[in-house]
Design an enzyme around this catalytic site. Structure first.
Site, PDB file in Angstrom:
ATOM      1  N   LYS A   1      44.554  32.776  24.413  1.00  0.00           N
ATOM      2  CA  LYS A   1      44.061  33.569  25.338  1.00  0.00           C
ATOM      3  C   LYS A   1      45.138  33.442  26.327  1.00  0.00           C
ATOM      4  CE  LYS A   1      40.268  32.940  28.635  1.00  0.00           C
ATOM      5  NZ  LYS A   1      39.345  32.247  28.494  1.00  0.00           N
TER       6      LYS A   1
ATOM      7  N   LYS B   1      39.989  18.371  29.287  1.00  0.00           N
ATOM      8  CA  LYS B   1      40.814  18.242  30.706  1.00  0.00           C
ATOM      9  C   LYS B   1      40.787  17.063  31.401  1.00  0.00           C
ATOM     10  CE  LYS B   1      38.719  22.881  33.295  1.00  0.00           C
ATOM     11  NZ  LYS B   1      38.296  22.952  34.912  1.00  0.00           N
TER      12      LYS B   1
ATOM     13  N   LYS C   1      46.789  32.322  33.220  1.00  0.00           N
ATOM     14  CA  LYS C   1      47.791  32.132  33.991  1.00  0.00           C
ATOM     15  C   LYS C   1      48.846  30.967  34.161  1.00  0.00           C
ATOM     16  CE  LYS C   1      43.529  31.886  36.997  1.00  0.00           C
ATOM     17  NZ  LYS C   1      42.388  32.171  37.919  1.00  0.00           N
TER      18      LYS C   1
END
Ligand code: TRP
Length: 346
Positions: free
Chosen positions: A208, A126, A211
């Protein structure tokens, strides 16, 4: 009741194990989130005492518009109810409504080493992705997650693969604390769902389903209507072989569609191959799409109904927070006592 009687009653009704899990209100969950998490949450209620949490504090690690966060928190709560989370037998609550999570997180942070936090792969990923906002919350994220879990003495924590390292650090933190201050926390086990749970992108089936993918055809949302679901599956990437055959390495697209179909029908890969032998991908994709739409449509209808009743949703969350807080506050009081904080007069 005599002591023998009491023991018999306890034996007849063994204490159910406790489950805690959380999901961030960062957008409408996908088919992948449904199969990997939400659907299991609903199923697990049969055998466990369940606490399910909308992890709004965790989502603050990424900057978000305040109005959107507020709206999504309520929407996600309504969606969980629509998907079968039972607010009477389970506890459904919003993380920030139970302040003791952050109180315990501070104590745990003081018992967690900097070096260990720097080794978290999600932190590294991240921070690489958002170099402009590598904030302290992103760094201590696993400590808050440990607090979420340990505060309830959860036995089992259903999580996706991406969270297993956070569960390991939770166990480490608990163990170290128990060694220093005496038995306090239950060491939780992860509950990673069985095969078929990893739903891949419809556009790039080696990734994967997510969204946050800029290609909206790569994912199906839990709230997509039938037409949208059919359209997205029709566009799903397959291959040029033209036969419905399971081969994850060489036919990732078709294999992903088969895995989805298998999840919802309970059919084995062999049965699916037999069912579509001699048929084209068009027929197969339509069958998968219809099966998914059949499963999601009742949830979608229920979701609109529940979301329209804000007072109901907010009432459920208020009740959930009160029930969660009763357990959580007790743990914080115990921890404060153990570490030597002077107890205030009550
Ligand atoms: N970090 C989890 C995720 O992003 C959400 C979460 C927060 C959670 N607290 C938790 C999951 C406690 C399980 C237990 O998926």
């Amino acid at each position: 009741m005599s002591e023998t009687n009491q023991n018999q009653t306890q034996q007849a009704q063994p204490k159910r194990k406790r489950i805690l899990s959380g999901i961030q209100p960062t957008g409408t969950p996908t088919l992948g989130n449904y199969v990997g998490a939400v659907r299991n949450w609903a199923l697990l209620q049969k055998d466990y005492d369940c606490l399910y949490m909308v992890a709004d504090l965790h989502s603050l690690t990424v900057r978000e518009e305040p109005a959107a966060l507020r709206r999504r928190t309520r929407e996600l709560s309504a969606l969980l109810l629509a998907a079968g989370i039972d607010p009477v037998n389970s506890v459904l609550f919003v993380q920030s409504h139970v302040p003791s999570h952050t109180q315990l997180a501070w104590v745990l942070a003081c018992n967690t080493q900097y070096g260990q936090l720097t080794r978290m792969t999600q932190f590294k990923d991240k921070s690489a992705k958002h170099p402009d906002n590598v904030n302290g919350g992103l760094f201590t994220y696993p400590v808050l997650m440990a607090a979420d879990i340990l505060i309830y003495n959860a036995d089992l924590v259903p999580v996706g693969e991406d969270q297993t390292q956070h569960l390991e650090i939770t166990r480490d933190i608990a163990q170290r604390f128990n060694n220093l201050y005496g038995p306090t926390f239950t060491l939780p086990d992860g509950y990673v769902p069985k095969a078929g749970a990893r739903i891949m992108s419809l556009a790039e089936p080696t990734k994967k389903m997510s969204k946050s993918d800029p290609n909206v055809n790569s994912f199906v949302l839990m709230t997509d209507d039938r037409d949208t679901i059919v359209r997205k599956f029709k566009r799903a990437v397959t291959d040029s072989e033209g036969s419905v055959r399971y081969d994850a390495a060489n036919k990732p697209g078709v294999s992903n569609l088969m895995a989805i179909y298998s999840t919802f029908t309970g059919k084995s890969m062999e049965e699916i191959e037999a069912e579509f032998a001699g048929k084209g991908y068009g027929d197969f994709k339509l069958a998968v799409a219809e099966t998914v739409a059949d499963a999601l449509t009742p949830i979608r209808t229920e979701y609109s109904r529940i979301l329209a009743d804000k007072a109901y949703v907010d009432g459920v969350l208020k009740d959930g927070a009160a029930r969660a807080a009763r357990l959580a506050d007790r743990m914080v009081a115990k921890v404060y006592r153990k570490i030597g904080l002077l107890q205030p007069e009550r």
